[in-house]
Structures are given as structure tokens and as C-alpha cells.
Design an enzyme around this catalytic site. Structure first.
Site, PDB file in Angstrom:
ATOM      1  N   LYS A 107       2.956 -15.359   2.650  1.00 32.52           N
ATOM      2  CA  LYS A 107       2.886 -16.137   1.399  1.00 32.52           C
ATOM      3  C   LYS A 107       4.327 -16.486   1.031  1.00 32.52           C
ATOM      4  O   LYS A 107       4.843 -16.114  -0.031  1.00 32.52           O
ATOM      5  CB  LYS A 107       2.180 -15.297   0.320  1.00 32.52           C
ATOM      6  CG  LYS A 107       1.846 -16.047  -0.960  1.00 32.52           C
ATOM      7  CD  LYS A 107       0.768 -17.101  -0.808  1.00 32.52           C
ATOM      8  CE  LYS A 107       0.578 -17.870  -2.108  1.00 32.52           C
ATOM      9  NZ  LYS A 107      -0.302 -19.041  -1.967  1.00 32.52           N
ATOM     10  N   ASP A 151     -11.070  -8.013   7.980  1.00 33.93           N
ATOM     11  CA  ASP A 151     -12.481  -7.908   7.588  1.00 33.93           C
ATOM     12  C   ASP A 151     -13.144  -9.280   7.603  1.00 33.93           C
ATOM     13  O   ASP A 151     -14.283  -9.430   8.052  1.00 33.93           O
ATOM     14  CB  ASP A 151     -12.603  -7.315   6.171  1.00 33.93           C
ATOM     15  CG  ASP A 151     -12.896  -5.818   6.208  1.00 33.93           C
ATOM     16  OD1 ASP A 151     -12.634  -5.198   7.261  1.00 33.93           O
ATOM     17  OD2 ASP A 151     -13.375  -5.280   5.198  1.00 33.93           O
ATOM     18  N   TYR A 196       0.821  -1.217   0.000  1.00 36.01           N
ATOM     19  CA  TYR A 196       0.000   0.000   0.000  1.00 36.01           C
ATOM     20  C   TYR A 196       0.856   1.268   0.000  1.00 36.01           C
ATOM     21  O   TYR A 196       0.365   2.354  -0.297  1.00 36.01           O
ATOM     22  CB  TYR A 196      -0.939   0.038   1.218  1.00 36.01           C
ATOM     23  CG  TYR A 196      -2.074  -0.973   1.177  1.00 36.01           C
ATOM     24  CD1 TYR A 196      -2.197  -1.881   0.133  1.00 36.01           C
ATOM     25  CD2 TYR A 196      -3.027  -1.020   2.182  1.00 36.01           C
ATOM     26  CE1 TYR A 196      -3.217  -2.805   0.086  1.00 36.01           C
ATOM     27  CE2 TYR A 196      -4.066  -1.938   2.150  1.00 36.01           C
ATOM     28  CZ  TYR A 196      -4.147  -2.838   1.100  1.00 36.01           C
ATOM     29  OH  TYR A 196      -5.173  -3.754   1.077  1.00 36.01           O
ATOM     30  N   ASP A 218      -5.457  -6.460   5.967  1.00 38.15           N
ATOM     31  CA  ASP A 218      -6.665  -5.743   5.552  1.00 38.15           C
ATOM     32  C   ASP A 218      -7.766  -6.759   5.252  1.00 38.15           C
ATOM     33  O   ASP A 218      -8.902  -6.655   5.734  1.00 38.15           O
ATOM     34  CB  ASP A 218      -6.324  -4.922   4.287  1.00 38.15           C
ATOM     35  CG  ASP A 218      -7.424  -3.941   3.916  1.00 38.15           C
ATOM     36  OD1 ASP A 218      -8.404  -3.832   4.672  1.00 38.15           O
ATOM     37  OD2 ASP A 218      -7.298  -3.305   2.853  1.00 38.15           O
ATOM     38  N   ASP A 277      -3.490 -18.079   1.911  1.00 36.60           N
ATOM     39  CA  ASP A 277      -4.634 -18.740   1.266  1.00 36.60           C
ATOM     40  C   ASP A 277      -5.255 -19.778   2.201  1.00 36.60           C
ATOM     41  O   ASP A 277      -6.478 -19.855   2.350  1.00 36.60           O
ATOM     42  CB  ASP A 277      -4.230 -19.363  -0.086  1.00 36.60           C
ATOM     43  CG  ASP A 277      -2.872 -20.057  -0.047  1.00 36.60           C
ATOM     44  OD1 ASP A 277      -2.124 -19.848   0.933  1.00 36.60           O
ATOM     45  OD2 ASP A 277      -2.560 -20.817  -0.967  1.00 36.60           O
TER      46      ASP A 277
END
Ligand code: ATP
Ligand code: MG
Length: 383
Positions: free
Chosen positions: A197, A259, A145, A255, A230
Site C-alpha cells: 500500500k 484466505d 501483528y 493473511d 486494494d
């Protein structure tokens, strides 16, 4: 003995912000009134859309200054259609400036059930959702970001765009320490699940190495495991209890995962959050090494313009944010737990007709004020 004094800045904000913050403020006042050795100086400042209307800027200098000098900040939500995407000055810009000015690099979002009586609100089956107790610790000011990027179409024949993901050792170390201190603030200490990851990304391989080394050297007592993002995102809905404890992850994954985990308890109105500029001290404020760590505490929901002014918003997310504020910034774990217990007791109770005590988002008819008053009433008996 003289009282230890803490400065808490209150930013009521926009929409339902002032309504829910008013109830959380009463909770903090009840904690201060019951204490013989702490004093909370609560001061309210303009921030967000209301500050644009009054001062022409979302973050007035006086508000920024007060926040910098505060021990902690309690915030309602900001923004709304009145200051929408086409406005020249937007409330959200003020929040980005404030976060940056305070150096808030750690975002903390718990997802759990304040009471088992809320299990029916979960989109997950009760048997899967029961006992979920996850705290997501997300790195907030690094990673993709904030890396260099290029939009497509800059030159007429350019059809590529790119973003860059960068993490440094020190950025990973400091967020790991935040996660560790949060794990240690619970009794017994929580396990840490680091999410990355690492089978694909270089930043994730560095992440895994630094998290492992930092915890081994500085917090050998904490349990650590690693998950790929994942598979972690499947676990959160398939068997979330396997991730009970602290989820430690970088900005983009955090992020998404914060959520995802926050829908488990079933209403946006229930959950708190914190953004911190340093690892909370788990030492009690009375100990010599305690240092208040300024942070912003706010519910995870937005300003909910559709219900603003109706007096029906659920104040619990903001009240639980006040509990996090006491625990992580002021080193006051005992009143923090009392607040959490008071919320549980109220939600576990029923009215004379056998109906649960609920605000409209949870199918009840309690007003924001009545819900706040009931929690304060129980809290006073627990302090
Ligand atoms: P943001 O401002 O972050 O973009 P948003 O617009 O996506 O947020 P919210 O403002 O949180 O979302 O509102 C989403 C929905 O949830 C709305 O219908 C709102 O009324 C409801 N809601 C949000 N917070 C609460 C609350 N505390 N109590 C009851 N309902 C709420
Ligand atoms: Mg909104």
C-alpha cells in the site's frame, strides 16, 4: 552409493489430523520405497491437544527437540473444542512457540486446481477460475501483528488504541529471497507480484524499494510487478489469472490475500501450505550446495472436529503438503511432481458408474483411506 538420509518429523495432531496425516505418510513411504538413493526417516511425535492430554503441555520438550533436528516437519491440524478458549493450556500456544523456536518467517500457500474437473466447486465462474495458479508468499513474523500496541481503556479516560507496523530492510530482503527461490523452483520460473500500500504507508514504500532492489541485484532473470493491496484483492476475484505466479506480501495483507485466494479452488480440504525458516534451495539434493531448509508443512484447514473420527476427511491438502515438503525442504522436485500428478490423475478419473472419485467435501463418497490408497496406487506407477 550410500543413500542420502533425511529426517522427517510427523506431528499428527488433533481431530482429523491423524487421519489425513496417515495418508500423506503412506505417500512419503511410497516415494522412499521407490528411490534407490534417498532414505526418509519418518518419526511421529505428540503435539497439540493430544500432547496436553498426555503430557500436560502442547509442545513437549522431546517434540521441540526432534523438530529442531529434523530436515522437515509434516503436521496435521491441532486444537478443537476440548481445548477451547477457556482452557488454561491451549494447543495453539504450542504452535506459536514452535514457529518462533524454528524462526519460521515465510508462509507459503498455493491456490490452484489440482484438476480442471474441480472447476465446478469454485465460487467463481469456471471461465474466470480456470487456470488459476497462484502461490502466496506471506511474511509471517513481522509487521503490525508483532509491533507495539496499546489497548483502549487502560486509563479511565483513554479512548484510543493503536498498533505499530514496522519492517526492516533485512526482514524484507529475506522474504523476497524466499519468493524468488520459489519462483525459480518452477519450470519456467514464475513472475513475482509484490503487493503493498505504497501510496499510503511508509512501511510499504520501504517494502517496494527493497523488493525491487533485491530482485534487480540478485535475481535479474525474474519478472516483477507491483500492485496496491486494494486493487489486488479485486483482481483475485475478478481476473485472478493476472496474478498467476508468486504473490509476495507482508504479514497483514498476506493473511487476508491468502484466505481470499484459497477459496477459489472450492474446498478447504484440497490445499497445502508451508512455513519456512529460509529460502528453499532449488539445487537438487545431490548438488554440493544443497542444504535442507527445515519447514513445517500442513494443510490449510483446521482440525475439523465436526467430522473427526468419521474417516471421511479429504486427505489431498495434506498429501500435497508432503509434495511441497519434498520440493522445498529436501530438494526432491521429481517425486513432488509425481505426487501432484497422481492427485490429478485420481481426480480426473471416474468410478464404474461415471462418478468422479471424490471425498464428501467435494460431493463424493470416498473415505479418507480409499482416497489415499488410490493416490498411492497411481503414484507407484509414476515414480
Ligand atoms: P481452525 O481450526 O483453523 O480454526 P476452522 O474451525 O475455521 O479452522 P476447519 O476446522 O478447517 O475450520 O473446518 C471448517 C469446515 O471445513 C468444517 O465443516 C470441516 O468439516 C470442513 N473441513 C475442513 N477440512 C476438511 C477436510 N480435509 N475434508 C473435509 N472437510 C473439511
Ligand atoms: Mg477448527
Amino acid at each position: 552409493m550410500s543413500k542420502k538420509s533425511f529426517r522427517v518429523v510427523i506431528l499428527p495432531g488433533d481431530g482429523i489430523g491423524p487421519e489425513v496425516v496417515a495418508e500423506a505418510t503412506k505417500v512419503l513411504e511410497a516415494v522412499a520405497a521407490a528411490s534407490t538413493d534417498i532414505d526418509l526417516q519418518l518419526e511421529s511425535h505428540d503435539f497439540g491437544g493430544c500432547a496436553i492430554d498426555k503430557h500436560g503441555v502442547a509442545l513437549p520438550d522431546s517434540t521441540l527437540q526432534a523438530c529442531k533436528e529434523a530436515d522437515a516437519i509434516l503436521m496435521g491440524s491441532i486444537g478443537g473444542p476440548k481445548w477451547g478458549v477457556n482452557s488454561k493450556i491451549r494447543p495453539e500456544q504450542g504452535l506459536l512457540t514452535l514457529r518462533k523456536a524454528l524462526g519460521l518467517y515465510a508462509n507459503i500457500r498455493p491456490a490452484n486446481f489440482a484438476s480442471d474437473s474441480l472447476l465446478d466447486n469454485s465460487p467463481l465462474k469456471p471461465a474466470i477460475a480456470q487456470g488459476v495458479d497462484i502461490i502466496v508468499v506471506r511474511e509471517l513474523i513481522g509487521g503490525v501483528y508483532f509491533g507495539a500496541r496499546k489497548e483502549s481503556g487502560v486509563a479511565p479516560d483513554e479512548d484510543t488504541a493503536w498498533d505499530t507496523m514496522i519492517y526492516s530492510v533485512s526482514e524484507i530482503q529475506r522474504i523476497t529471497r524466499v519468493a524468488a527461490q520459489i519462483a525459480l523452483a518452477a519450470h519456467p520460473p514464475l513472475p513475482i507480484h509484490s503487493i503493498d500500500k505504497a501510496n499510503v504507508l511508509a512501511t510499504s514504500r520501504l517494502w517496494r524499494k527493497v523488493v525491487t532492489e533485491t530482485l534487480e541485484v540478485e535475481y535479474p532473470q525474474l519478472k516483477l510487478d507491483h500492485h496496491l493491496v486494494d486493487s489486488a484483492s479485486m483482481l483475485i476475484v475478478a481476473s485472478p489469472r493476472k496474478l498467476n505466479g508468486v504473490i509476495l506480501t507482508e504479514n497483514l495483507f498476506g493473511d487476508i490475500l491468502s484466505d481470499e485466494s484459497s477459496v477459489i479452488p472450492g474446498s478447504l480440504g484440497l490445499l497445502p501450505s508451508a512455513s519456512l525458516a529460509g529460502a528453499p534451495s532449488v539445487a537438487d539434493y545431490k548438488s554440493a550446495n544443497f542444504k535442507a531448509t527445515p519447514g513445517i508443512y500442513e494443510p490449510i484447514h483446521g482440525s475439523a472436529p465436526d467430522i473427526a473420527g468419521k474417516g471421511i476427511a479429504n486427505p489431498i491438502g495434506t498429501i500435497l503438503s508432503a509434495a511441497m515438503l519434498l520440493r522445498y525442504s529436501l530438494g526432491l522436485d521429481i517425486p513432488a511432481r509425481a505426487i501432484e500428478n497422481a492427485v490429478r490423475v485420481v481426480l480426473d478419473n471416474e468410478d464404474k458408474g461415471g462418478h468422479g472419485l471424490r471425498t464428501a467435501d467435494l460431493g463424493g463418497n470416498l473415505s479418507t483411506k480409499v482416497m489415499g490408497a488410490k493416490i498411492v496406487e497411481v503414484l507407484k506407477t509414476l515414480l
